[in-house]
Design a protein around this motif. Structure first.
Motif, PDB file in Angstrom:
ATOM      1  N   ARG A 116       0.786  -1.156  -0.093  1.00 37.82           N
ATOM      2  CA  ARG A 116      -0.018   0.202  -0.055  1.00 37.82           C
ATOM      3  C   ARG A 116       0.735   1.448  -0.111  1.00 37.82           C
ATOM      4  O   ARG A 116       1.677   1.436   0.854  1.00 37.82           O
ATOM      5  N   GLN A 117       0.566   2.155  -0.926  1.00 32.88           N
ATOM      6  CA  GLN A 117       1.281   3.313  -1.010  1.00 32.88           C
ATOM      7  C   GLN A 117       0.246   4.604  -1.422  1.00 32.88           C
ATOM      8  O   GLN A 117      -0.681   4.328  -2.191  1.00 32.88           O
ATOM      9  N   PRO A 118       0.069   5.603  -0.579  1.00 35.33           N
ATOM     10  CA  PRO A 118      -0.789   6.426  -0.671  1.00 35.33           C
ATOM     11  C   PRO A 118      -0.740   7.389  -1.989  1.00 35.33           C
ATOM     12  O   PRO A 118      -1.836   8.285  -2.349  1.00 35.33           O
ATOM     13  N   THR A 119       0.487   7.556  -2.349  1.00 31.72           N
ATOM     14  CA  THR A 119       0.536   8.480  -3.575  1.00 31.72           C
ATOM     15  C   THR A 119       1.317   7.727  -4.772  1.00 31.72           C
ATOM     16  O   THR A 119       2.081   6.824  -4.396  1.00 31.72           O
ATOM     17  N   VAL A 120       1.181   8.421  -5.995  1.00 32.51           N
ATOM     18  CA  VAL A 120       1.925   7.762  -7.055  1.00 32.51           C
ATOM     19  C   VAL A 120       3.315   7.788  -6.973  1.00 32.51           C
ATOM     20  O   VAL A 120       4.269   6.944  -7.351  1.00 32.51           O
ATOM     21  N   GLU A 121       3.828   8.824  -6.279  1.00 30.99           N
ATOM     22  CA  GLU A 121       5.181   9.406  -6.098  1.00 30.99           C
ATOM     23  C   GLU A 121       5.814   8.301  -5.066  1.00 30.99           C
ATOM     24  O   GLU A 121       6.918   7.933  -5.343  1.00 30.99           O
ATOM     25  N   LEU A 122       5.095   7.911  -4.070  1.00 33.19           N
ATOM     26  CA  LEU A 122       5.599   7.069  -3.197  1.00 33.19           C
ATOM     27  C   LEU A 122       5.807   5.532  -3.513  1.00 33.19           C
ATOM     28  O   LEU A 122       6.788   4.765  -3.287  1.00 33.19           O
ATOM     29  N   CYS A 123       5.057   5.333  -4.669  1.00 31.53           N
ATOM     30  CA  CYS A 123       5.068   3.860  -5.245  1.00 31.53           C
ATOM     31  C   CYS A 123       6.168   3.978  -6.182  1.00 31.53           C
ATOM     32  O   CYS A 123       6.797   2.855  -6.323  1.00 31.53           O
ATOM     33  N   ALA A 124       6.329   5.033  -6.860  1.00 26.95           N
ATOM     34  CA  ALA A 124       7.768   5.101  -7.777  1.00 26.95           C
ATOM     35  C   ALA A 124       8.875   4.963  -6.997  1.00 26.95           C
ATOM     36  O   ALA A 124       9.839   4.127  -7.081  1.00 26.95           O
ATOM     37  N   ALA A 125       8.728   5.592  -5.684  1.00 30.06           N
ATOM     38  CA  ALA A 125      10.133   5.494  -5.035  1.00 30.06           C
ATOM     39  C   ALA A 125      10.228   4.232  -4.337  1.00 30.06           C
ATOM     40  O   ALA A 125      11.604   3.932  -4.357  1.00 30.06           O
ATOM     41  N   ALA A 126       9.151   3.605  -4.135  1.00 30.64           N
ATOM     42  CA  ALA A 126       9.390   2.188  -3.553  1.00 30.64           C
ATOM     43  C   ALA A 126       9.980   1.170  -4.610  1.00 30.64           C
ATOM     44  O   ALA A 126      10.518   0.345  -4.564  1.00 30.64           O
ATOM     45  N   CYS A 127       9.535   1.442  -6.075  1.00 33.53           N
ATOM     46  CA  CYS A 127      10.017   0.680  -7.119  1.00 33.53           C
ATOM     47  C   CYS A 127      11.407   1.063  -7.362  1.00 33.53           C
ATOM     48  O   CYS A 127      12.194   0.194  -7.802  1.00 33.53           O
ATOM     49  N   ASP A 128      11.707   2.346  -7.144  1.00 37.00           N
ATOM     50  CA  ASP A 128      13.257   2.644  -7.271  1.00 37.00           C
ATOM     51  C   ASP A 128      14.066   1.744  -6.462  1.00 37.00           C
ATOM     52  O   ASP A 128      15.171   1.513  -6.989  1.00 37.00           O
ATOM     53  N   VAL A 129      13.694   1.257  -5.231  1.00 35.29           N
ATOM     54  CA  VAL A 129      14.682   0.686  -4.490  1.00 35.29           C
ATOM     55  C   VAL A 129      14.349  -0.678  -4.384  1.00 35.29           C
ATOM     56  O   VAL A 129      15.006  -1.552  -3.387  1.00 35.29           O
ATOM     57  N   GLN A 130      13.456  -1.126  -5.341  1.00 34.95           N
ATOM     58  CA  GLN A 130      13.106  -2.559  -5.230  1.00 34.95           C
ATOM     59  C   GLN A 130      13.921  -3.358  -6.543  1.00 34.95           C
ATOM     60  O   GLN A 130      13.740  -2.906  -7.463  1.00 34.95           O
ATOM     61  N   PRO A 131      14.793  -4.140  -6.150  1.00 38.96           N
ATOM     62  CA  PRO A 131      15.575  -5.063  -6.970  1.00 38.96           C
ATOM     63  C   PRO A 131      14.747  -5.490  -8.112  1.00 38.96           C
ATOM     64  O   PRO A 131      13.946  -6.111  -7.760  1.00 38.96           O
ATOM     65  N   GLY A 132      15.140  -5.230  -9.493  1.00 36.21           N
ATOM     66  CA  GLY A 132      14.535  -5.776 -10.611  1.00 36.21           C
ATOM     67  C   GLY A 132      12.997  -5.154 -11.110  1.00 36.21           C
ATOM     68  O   GLY A 132      12.355  -5.395 -12.103  1.00 36.21           O
ATOM     69  N   CYS A 133      12.841  -3.886 -10.428  1.00 34.70           N
ATOM     70  CA  CYS A 133      11.576  -3.314 -10.448  1.00 34.70           C
ATOM     71  C   CYS A 133      11.788  -2.505 -11.870  1.00 34.70           C
ATOM     72  O   CYS A 133      12.496  -1.497 -11.765  1.00 34.70           O
ATOM     73  N   MET A 134      11.067  -2.779 -12.813  1.00 31.14           N
ATOM     74  CA  MET A 134      11.142  -1.814 -14.182  1.00 31.14           C
ATOM     75  C   MET A 134       9.796  -1.087 -14.327  1.00 31.14           C
ATOM     76  O   MET A 134      10.004  -0.125 -15.120  1.00 31.14           O
ATOM     77  N   SER A 135       8.826  -1.463 -13.832  1.00 32.95           N
ATOM     78  CA  SER A 135       7.598  -0.654 -13.900  1.00 32.95           C
ATOM     79  C   SER A 135       6.694  -1.116 -12.866  1.00 32.95           C
ATOM     80  O   SER A 135       6.872  -1.999 -11.890  1.00 32.95           O
ATOM     81  N   PHE A 136       5.500  -0.130 -12.566  1.00 33.80           N
ATOM     82  CA  PHE A 136       4.664  -0.495 -11.319  1.00 33.80           C
ATOM     83  C   PHE A 136       3.175   0.026 -11.951  1.00 33.80           C
ATOM     84  O   PHE A 136       3.074   0.860 -12.900  1.00 33.80           O
ATOM     85  N   GLU A 137       2.386  -0.581 -11.173  1.00 31.96           N
ATOM     86  CA  GLU A 137       1.093  -0.318 -11.447  1.00 31.96           C
ATOM     87  C   GLU A 137       0.314   0.209 -10.096  1.00 31.96           C
ATOM     88  O   GLU A 137       0.570  -0.557  -9.028  1.00 31.96           O
TER      89      GLU A 137
END
Length: 271
Positions: A199-220
């Motif tokens: 759960r992430q309250p904003t799309v910006e925080l979702c992007a930040a979580a993807c940034d530090v997640q190994p192997g994350c190249m896109s998110f929904e």
């Protein structure tokens, strides 16, 4: 007030108290009685102040706000702006009993609280949610006191909630994906996903979580559900199903922060 009129007025409050709770009705009536006796305060538009959260886990917390305008005796319209994220700003009318002016010796503390919330969007959204909940509760109480039926109140707030959701989604889509990502219209499934979500309250925080997640190249990211899911591929190729999804992928050749950090680690020569 004639005796018969008095009892009509009292009986009119009975369903209000039963439906919404006697505490809110009593508090509102006591507040208006106090206002009738107290000297009026002046709230200047554009001035900074603080507004109190009334209920919930943040009750009695003072939040930085700006005076918009004085609505009527004892009631003021205020704006709370806690950052650039969508949903971090709200405007509502509040009783002056929940406001306090900023004294010069408290200005530094006021600015510190404002800055802290500006850099913590998750906390800022929590504050905004609590303030909006309080404002809705006050509005419901006022509507019942004005004679609106339960069905009318429910219909009003259902319409308001739908309008708020549409307005929020329009703002999010107008802003687009965060920096470093491009908006897509297809989703990932099966082996193309990392099988991870949070759960992430904003799309910006979702992007930040993807940034530090190994192997994350896109998110929904689900605008309504605020669920963030991570994918292995930068450009998913499956048809979208949920209408409220924001799908963001890295441009060709982009790397996650985790992958970039790993690639920058010095290699250890084998003996």
């Amino acid at each position: 007030m004639a005796p018969s009129s008095f009892w009509v007025w009292v009986l009119a409050l009975v369903p209000v108290a039963l439906v919404w709770g006697s505490h809110d009705v009593t508090a509102l009536l006591q507040h208006e009685a106090t206002l009738a006796q107290a000297p009026p305060l002046t709230w200047e538009s554009g001035k900074e102040a603080e507004v109190a959260v009334e209920t919930g886990s943040m009750a009695n917390t003072w939040i930085p706000c700006t005076i918009e305008k004085q609505k009527s005796t004892g009631f003021v319209e205020v704006r709370v702006n806690l950052g650039t994220c969508i949903g971090c700003e709200t405007t509502f009318t509040v009783s002056e009993s929940l406001l306090r002016k900023i004294e010069l010796d408290n200005m530094e503390k006021f600015k510190e609280a404002q800055t802290r919330l500006m850099y913590d969007p998750a906390e800022a959204l929590k504050v905004i949610t609590e303030l909006n909940r309080d404002a809705d509760r006050r509005m419901r109480t006022r509507m019942y006191l004005n004679g609106n039926t339960t069905e009318e109140v429910r219909a009003f707030f259902a319409k308001k909630a739908m309008a708020d959701r549409k307005r929020k989604e329009a703002k999010i889509r107008a802003r687009g994906c965060p920096q470093g990502y491009q908006e897509l219209d297809t989703v990932a499934k099966g082996p193309d996903t990392l099988g991870l979500s949070q759960r992430q309250p904003t799309v910006e925080l979702c992007a930040a979580a993807c940034d530090v997640q190994p192997g994350c190249m896109s998110f929904e990211w689900s605008i309504g559900g605020q669920v963030c899911s991570f994918n292995k591929v930068a450009k998913p190729d499956k048809r979208r199903h949920a209408a409220d999804l924001m799908i963001c992928g890295r441009p060709s050749g982009g790397q996650s922060q985790a992958a970039q950090a790993a690639s920058e680690q010095p290699s250890v020569a084998k003996e």
